[in-house]
Design a protein around this motif. Structure first.
Motif, PDB file in Angstrom:
ATOM      1  N   ASP A   4       0.804  -1.219   0.000  1.00  0.00           N
ATOM      2  CA  ASP A   4       0.000   0.000   0.000  1.00  0.00           C
ATOM      3  C   ASP A   4       0.840   1.273   0.000  1.00  0.00           C
ATOM      4  O   ASP A   4       0.321   2.345  -0.304  1.00  0.00           O
ATOM      5  CB  ASP A   4      -0.904   0.013   1.236  1.00  0.00           C
ATOM      6  N   ALA A   5       2.093   1.178   0.368  1.00  0.00           N
ATOM      7  CA  ALA A   5       2.954   2.366   0.428  1.00  0.00           C
ATOM      8  C   ALA A   5       4.335   2.008  -0.110  1.00  0.00           C
ATOM      9  O   ALA A   5       4.827   0.889   0.076  1.00  0.00           O
ATOM     10  CB  ALA A   5       3.062   2.877   1.857  1.00  0.00           C
ATOM     11  N   PHE A   6       4.964   2.993  -0.767  1.00  0.00           N
ATOM     12  CA  PHE A   6       6.262   2.787  -1.424  1.00  0.00           C
ATOM     13  C   PHE A   6       7.051   4.076  -1.306  1.00  0.00           C
ATOM     14  O   PHE A   6       6.542   5.166  -1.602  1.00  0.00           O
ATOM     15  CB  PHE A   6       6.030   2.433  -2.894  1.00  0.00           C
ATOM     16  N   MET A  30      11.441   1.350   1.038  1.00  0.00           N
ATOM     17  CA  MET A  30      10.568   0.964   2.141  1.00  0.00           C
ATOM     18  C   MET A  30       9.159   0.715   1.616  1.00  0.00           C
ATOM     19  O   MET A  30       8.605   1.529   0.869  1.00  0.00           O
ATOM     20  CB  MET A  30      10.552   2.042   3.213  1.00  0.00           C
ATOM     21  N   LEU A  31       8.594  -0.406   2.003  1.00  0.00           N
ATOM     22  CA  LEU A  31       7.253  -0.794   1.598  1.00  0.00           C
ATOM     23  C   LEU A  31       6.354  -0.883   2.829  1.00  0.00           C
ATOM     24  O   LEU A  31       6.791  -1.303   3.909  1.00  0.00           O
ATOM     25  CB  LEU A  31       7.257  -2.152   0.892  1.00  0.00           C
ATOM     26  N   GLY A  32       5.099  -0.523   2.665  1.00  0.00           N
ATOM     27  CA  GLY A  32       4.141  -0.592   3.768  1.00  0.00           C
ATOM     28  C   GLY A  32       2.891  -1.340   3.374  1.00  0.00           C
ATOM     29  O   GLY A  32       2.451  -1.283   2.223  1.00  0.00           O
ATOM     30  N   VAL A  33       2.329  -2.071   4.341  1.00  0.00           N
ATOM     31  CA  VAL A  33       1.086  -2.806   4.129  1.00  0.00           C
ATOM     32  C   VAL A  33       0.083  -2.387   5.205  1.00  0.00           C
ATOM     33  O   VAL A  33       0.385  -2.457   6.399  1.00  0.00           O
ATOM     34  CB  VAL A  33       1.305  -4.334   4.191  1.00  0.00           C
ATOM     35  N   ALA A  56      11.911   7.796   4.004  1.00  0.00           N
ATOM     36  CA  ALA A  56      11.432   7.482   2.657  1.00  0.00           C
ATOM     37  C   ALA A  56      10.102   8.142   2.340  1.00  0.00           C
ATOM     38  O   ALA A  56       9.574   7.990   1.233  1.00  0.00           O
ATOM     39  CB  ALA A  56      11.299   5.970   2.491  1.00  0.00           C
ATOM     40  N   GLY A  57       9.529   8.862   3.321  1.00  0.00           N
ATOM     41  CA  GLY A  57       8.344   9.657   3.048  1.00  0.00           C
ATOM     42  C   GLY A  57       7.018   8.937   3.137  1.00  0.00           C
ATOM     43  O   GLY A  57       5.990   9.490   2.732  1.00  0.00           O
ATOM     44  N   ILE A  58       6.973   7.712   3.696  1.00  0.00           N
ATOM     45  CA  ILE A  58       5.684   7.010   3.720  1.00  0.00           C
ATOM     46  C   ILE A  58       4.956   7.195   5.059  1.00  0.00           C
ATOM     47  O   ILE A  58       3.866   6.653   5.261  1.00  0.00           O
ATOM     48  CB  ILE A  58       5.830   5.507   3.391  1.00  0.00           C
ATOM     49  N   GLY A  59       5.552   7.965   5.949  1.00  0.00           N
ATOM     50  CA  GLY A  59       4.922   8.248   7.228  1.00  0.00           C
ATOM     51  C   GLY A  59       5.922   8.898   8.160  1.00  0.00           C
ATOM     52  O   GLY A  59       7.015   9.291   7.734  1.00  0.00           O
ATOM     53  N   TRP A  60       5.553   9.015   9.428  1.00  0.00           N
ATOM     54  CA  TRP A  60       6.472   9.574  10.420  1.00  0.00           C
ATOM     55  C   TRP A  60       6.325   8.798  11.712  1.00  0.00           C
ATOM     56  O   TRP A  60       5.288   8.192  11.980  1.00  0.00           O
ATOM     57  CB  TRP A  60       6.174  11.056  10.649  1.00  0.00           C
ATOM     58  N   GLN A  61       7.373   8.795  12.515  1.00  0.00           N
ATOM     59  CA  GLN A  61       7.294   8.144  13.806  1.00  0.00           C
ATOM     60  C   GLN A  61       6.520   9.037  14.774  1.00  0.00           C
ATOM     61  O   GLN A  61       6.923  10.165  15.058  1.00  0.00           O
ATOM     62  CB  GLN A  61       8.691   7.847  14.356  1.00  0.00           C
ATOM     63  N   GLY A  62       5.408   8.512  15.257  1.00  0.00           N
ATOM     64  CA  GLY A  62       4.594   9.276  16.172  1.00  0.00           C
ATOM     65  C   GLY A  62       5.180   9.326  17.563  1.00  0.00           C
ATOM     66  O   GLY A  62       6.241   8.755  17.841  1.00  0.00           O
ATOM     67  N   LYS A  63       4.481   9.995  18.457  1.00  0.00           N
ATOM     68  CA  LYS A  63       4.958  10.105  19.825  1.00  0.00           C
ATOM     69  C   LYS A  63       4.992   8.750  20.527  1.00  0.00           C
ATOM     70  O   LYS A  63       5.690   8.574  21.525  1.00  0.00           O
ATOM     71  CB  LYS A  63       4.078  11.088  20.599  1.00  0.00           C
ATOM     72  N   HIS A  64       4.234   7.764  19.988  1.00  0.00           N
ATOM     73  CA  HIS A  64       4.256   6.400  20.524  1.00  0.00           C
ATOM     74  C   HIS A  64       5.357   5.560  19.879  1.00  0.00           C
ATOM     75  O   HIS A  64       5.428   4.356  20.130  1.00  0.00           O
ATOM     76  CB  HIS A  64       2.906   5.729  20.359  1.00  0.00           C
ATOM     77  N   THR A  65       6.187   6.181  19.045  1.00  0.00           N
ATOM     78  CA  THR A  65       7.338   5.594  18.333  1.00  0.00           C
ATOM     79  C   THR A  65       6.932   4.700  17.167  1.00  0.00           C
ATOM     80  O   THR A  65       7.800   4.206  16.451  1.00  0.00           O
ATOM     81  CB  THR A  65       8.290   4.797  19.273  1.00  0.00           C
TER      82      THR A  65
END
Length: 380
Positions: A21-23, A75-78, A148-157
Motif C-alpha cells: 500500500d505504500a512505497f 521501504m514498503l508498507g502494508v 522514505a516519506g511514507i509516514g512519520w514516527q509518532g509520539k508512541h514511536t
C-alpha cells in the motif's frame, strides 16, 4: 534520469500489484542520527531483556553498517487496519484480546516472498545487488520509512501514515543501486498526546521515547519470566500485545478498510473465550495458532497471559480453570495460576490452597506467589 523514473514507476506499479500500500525510497545514509538515538535507549535500559538489541547495536545503527554495499533503501508498507475498534474489547473481560497484527497469518511470511519478487525485478533491471528484510535483521524500519516519506514516527514511536494511521506493516529492500530519494515525511502529531495518555503502564518517558520494560506488548510477548506484579492488573484481558496507543491515534480515521493485501482477521482469533484458551494443552495451542505470530510465544507464556487475564476478569466462575493449573508441570503457569486463583476465590479458600501447595512447591518464584497468599503484603 528518464530510465530511472521509468524503473521507479514500474517498481511502484508492481509493488501495488503485489499488495503493498505504500512505497518510498531513501538513501542508506539518510539517518545519521540513529546511532545516538539507539545509544540513549540502550544506556537507559529501555530494551529490557532484549539483549539482541545491544548485541546488534553496531549493525542496527545504519544500513551501511549492516551491509556496506547499501546505497538506497526502498521501504514498503502494508495496511492492516482493523474493521472494528480493538479498544472496545478491553471491557469484555471474558475474552482474550489479541493484538490486531497477530489475528491472522504471520506477516513476516506473508510479506517476505513478495518483497523478494519486487527486489528481483529491481536486480534484473539494474544489475544491482539486493537484500530484503521484514523484521528479520537489525534494521530500524520506522525511521527509514520516515526518511522514505511514507509516514512519520509518532509520539508512541510507531510509524503513522496519513493514509493508514498507525496500522502499517513495514518491509525493506536494501540495494547497491543509487535511486532518487523521496522527501522525508515531516512529523505531524502536533500537540496531540492521546497515545501517551492512554498507555496503561506509563511506558513513555517522554514523547517519541518508549521504555519497553513498562510496555505490555513487551511484557506479554518478549518477557520470558513472570509478569511483574505491578503490571498484572494493567494487563486486563490483553493476552498478546497491546494496541491501545495505536488504536487511539486520530490519524486512523483516514485509514481505508480496503487493502491491497488480504489481511482479514480469523474469526476464531477476534474474541476467543478465556474459558476455552485456559484449557489448551501444548498440541492444541500449536494447532489453534498455526501460522500465527502467537505460536512463537510458546504454550507456557501464552497460558501465563491467559491466567493473568482470568485473574483480572472478576468472574468467579473462571476460578476452577485457574485452580486446575496450580499443579501444572511448568512453574511459569503455576505462578500465574496462583495469582489468578487468589484474585477470584474467597480469602479462606486461597489460604487453604496455599497451605496445601506451598510445602511441596520447589520453584522459588511460585513459592513467592503462595507466600503472598499466606502473608499478604500490606498496602501501606
Amino acid at each position: 534520469m528518464a530510465a530511472t523514473n521509468t524503473l521507479l514507476a514500474d517498481l511502484k506499479t508492481r509493488a501495488k500489484a503485489l499488495g503493498f500500500d505504500a512505497f518510498g525510497v531513501t538513501r542508506a545514509d539518510a539517518r545519521p542520527d540513529l546511532r545516538d538515538k539507539l545509544d540513549i535507549a540502550l544506556a537507559n535500559g529501555w530494551h529490557g531483556d532484549m539483549d539482541w538489541m545491544a548485541e546488534s547495536a553496531e549493525r542496527r545503527s545504519a544500513p551501511e553498517a549492516l551491509w556496506p554495499e547499501a546505497k538506497s533503501v526502498i521501504m514498503l508498507g502494508v495496511n492492516y487496519g482493523p474493521d472494528a475498534d480493538p479498544l472496545a474489547q478491553l471491557g469484555e473481560r471474558g475474552i482474550g484480546n489479541i493484538s490486531v497484527y497477530a489475528r491472522n497469518r504471520d506477516y513476516h511470511e506473508l510479506i517476505k516472498g513478495r518483497l523478494k519478487e519486487l527486489a528481483g525485478l529491481l536486480s534484473r533491471r539494474t544489475g544491482a545487488e539486493v537484500k530484503v528484510f521484514v523484521d528479520t535483521a537489525p534494521v530500524m524500519e520506522k525511521p527509514l520509512a520516515e526518511a522514505a516519506g511514507i509516514g512519520w514516527q509518532g509520539k508512541h514511536t510507531v510509524l503513522v501514515s496519513r493514509d493508514f494511521g498507525s496500522w502499517m506493516f513495514l518491509g525493506a529492500i536494501f540495494t547497491s543501486a543509487e535511486l532518487p530519494a523521496d522527501e522525508p515525511h515531516p512529523e505531524s502529531c502536533g500537540s496531540c498526546r492521546r497515545c501517551l495518555d492512554i498507555c496503561p503502564t506509563n511506558a513513555f518517558p517522554a514523547p517519541f521515547q518508549l521504555d519497553a520494560r513498562r510496555c505490555l506488548a513487551y511484557l506479554n510477548i518478549e518477557l520470558k519470566g513472570p509478569i511483574p506484579l505491578e503490571f498484572r492488573a494493567a494487563m486486563g484481558n490483553r493476552i498478546y500485545g497491546c494496541d491501545d496507543c495505536l488504536a487511539v491515534c486520530p490519524w486512523n480515521k483516514f485509514a481505508s478498510q480496503t487493502r491491497e493485501m488480504k489481511l482479514q482477521a480469523r474469526d476464531d482469533l477476534k474474541a476467543p473465550a478465556l474459558s476455552d484458551l485456559a484449557q489448551l494443552d501444548d498440541p492444541a495451542f500449536r494447532a489453534l495458532f498455526a501460522g500465527s505470530p502467537v505460536k512463537r510465544l510458546g504454550h507456557a507464556r501464552f497460558l501465563r497471559n491467559v491466567l493473568i487475564a482470568i485473574g483480572n476478569s472478576g468472574d468467579a466462575e473462571l476460578a476452577p480453570l485457574a485452580e486446575a493449573r496450580l499443579a501444572d508441570a511448568d512453574p511459569l503457569i503455576r505462578g500465574a495460576a496462583v495469582w489468578a486463583t487468589r484474585r477470584l476465590v474467597a480469602a479462606g479458600k486461597a489460604r487453604a490452597l496455599a497451605l496445601a501447595f506451598l510445602p511441596r512447591e520447589g520453584d522459588i518464584s511460585v513459592q513467592a506467589e503462595w507466600s503472598a497468599v499466606v502473608q499478604p503484603v500490606r498496602a501501606d
